[in-house]
Design a protein around this motif. Structure first.
Motif, PDB file in Angstrom:
ATOM      1  N   LYS A 271       1.981  17.470   1.392  1.00 50.25           N
ATOM      2  CA  LYS A 271       3.182  17.604   0.572  1.00 50.25           C
ATOM      3  C   LYS A 271       4.120  16.416   0.779  1.00 50.25           C
ATOM      4  O   LYS A 271       4.695  15.879  -0.176  1.00 50.25           O
ATOM      5  N   SER A 272       4.248  15.995   2.031  1.00 47.55           N
ATOM      6  CA  SER A 272       5.124  14.877   2.364  1.00 47.55           C
ATOM      7  C   SER A 272       4.633  13.576   1.724  1.00 47.55           C
ATOM      8  O   SER A 272       5.428  12.802   1.170  1.00 47.55           O
ATOM      9  N   ILE A 273       3.335  13.329   1.777  1.00 47.47           N
ATOM     10  CA  ILE A 273       2.792  12.089   1.209  1.00 47.47           C
ATOM     11  C   ILE A 273       2.896  12.089  -0.311  1.00 47.47           C
ATOM     12  O   ILE A 273       3.179  11.055  -0.925  1.00 47.47           O
ATOM     13  N   LYS A 274       2.716  13.258  -0.935  1.00 47.73           N
ATOM     14  CA  LYS A 274       2.918  13.358  -2.394  1.00 47.73           C
ATOM     15  C   LYS A 274       4.348  12.973  -2.752  1.00 47.73           C
ATOM     16  O   LYS A 274       4.596  12.250  -3.718  1.00 47.73           O
TER      17      LYS A 274
ATOM     18  N   ARG B 246       6.382  11.120  -0.905  1.00 53.78           N
ATOM     19  CA  ARG B 246       6.555   9.698  -0.620  1.00 53.78           C
ATOM     20  C   ARG B 246       6.021   8.852  -1.769  1.00 53.78           C
ATOM     21  O   ARG B 246       6.643   7.878  -2.192  1.00 53.78           O
ATOM     22  N   ASP B 247       4.844   9.206  -2.268  1.00 47.64           N
ATOM     23  CA  ASP B 247       4.238   8.462  -3.373  1.00 47.64           C
ATOM     24  C   ASP B 247       5.141   8.456  -4.601  1.00 47.64           C
ATOM     25  O   ASP B 247       5.355   7.416  -5.241  1.00 47.64           O
ATOM     26  N   LYS B 248       5.656   9.630  -4.934  1.00 45.32           N
ATOM     27  CA  LYS B 248       6.527   9.750  -6.105  1.00 45.32           C
ATOM     28  C   LYS B 248       7.756   8.865  -5.954  1.00 45.32           C
ATOM     29  O   LYS B 248       8.168   8.172  -6.892  1.00 45.32           O
TER      30      LYS B 248
ATOM     31  N   SER C  37       0.833  -1.203   0.000  1.00 42.96           N
ATOM     32  CA  SER C  37       0.000   0.000   0.000  1.00 42.96           C
ATOM     33  C   SER C  37       0.863   1.246   0.000  1.00 42.96           C
ATOM     34  O   SER C  37       2.008   1.212   0.461  1.00 42.96           O
ATOM     35  N   PRO C  38       0.322   2.364  -0.504  1.00 38.65           N
ATOM     36  CA  PRO C  38       1.017   3.646  -0.354  1.00 38.65           C
ATOM     37  C   PRO C  38       0.869   4.126   1.082  1.00 38.65           C
ATOM     38  O   PRO C  38       0.115   3.540   1.870  1.00 38.65           O
TER      39      PRO C  38
END
Length: 218
Positions: free
Chosen positions: A168-171, A173-175, A14-15
């Motif tokens: 912003k942090s999760i974006k 992390r996803d990348k 999972s993300p």
């Protein structure tokens, strides 16, 4: 490596902040499975790098991983945004992944005898760590829902952070997770997709329980 026979193995990818950890814990408790949050291991390594920058090297990591107990992964400091960002960077390092990989394999295939099997969640569990898992799941949720969940989690720990910073942090992390060259996050064809955006924790568990029960009772 010796492997315990006739155990139930569940693999979950999972993300960040999709609810996989909470779900995996609930599943593990219900079916008496040994649970391991593999992402927490990378967070622990990241935490050690931040806390002991002068000592930090491969030998230091090996020593810490070798003596690692599951309770060590419950350190609330591992949930910080700084640790999460550093963990995403560290998880790309091939030598570090190799050390962590052997630790994960042992927990997956040799859970303590009091458990009926194992349940691991992370980013590459379904195809890299436990490719022969009896059941595979890919848990996801939309970005804003995940950011809101992580924000609430961090605020409950009295972390001084804004929702915008978490988003912003999760974006970021996803990348990093989806695009890294080594063991990127991806859904395998044999993984069951579950979007938790509009589901309660109970509803998520009941959906997965139904799938697991069907599998183990056939």
């Amino acid at each position: 490596m010796n492997k315990r026979k006739n155990i139930l193995k569940i693999a979950i990818d999972s993300p960040a902040a999709a609810g996989a950890g909470t779900l995996a814990k609930t599943i593990s408790k219900h079916y008496n499975l040994f649970y391991l949050d593999t992402g927490k291991i990378y967070r622990l390594v990241a935490y050690l790098k931040i806390k002991f920058p002068k000592k930090f090297n491969q030998n230091f990591i090996k020593k810490k991983i070798k003596s690692l107990k599951v309770k060590d992964l419950e350190n609330k400091d591992l949930l910080s945004d700084e640790v999460g960002t550093e963990a995403s960077i560290i998880s790309k390092v091939k030598s570090t992944r190799k050390i962590v990989h052997s630790f994960q394999l042992n927990f997956a295939y040799n859970p303590p005898k009091k458990f009926k099997g194992s349940c691991l969640d992370g980013r590459d569990i379904t195809y890299n760590i436990v490719p022969d898992a009896d059941l595979k799941f890919f848990i996801t949720a939309n970005l804003k829902t995940r950011a809101h969940r992580r924000y609430k989690e961090l605020k409950s720990l009295n972390k001084n952070i804004t929702y915008e910073e978490v988003l912003k942090s999760i974006k970021k992390r996803d990348k990093s997770d989806y695009n890294r060259k080594i063991s990127p996050l991806k859904k395998t064809k044999d993984s069951v997709l579950l979007n938790t955006s509009k589901l309660t924790k109970r509803a998520c568990f009941l959906k997965i329980k139904k799938i697991i029960d069907r599998k183990i009772n056939t």
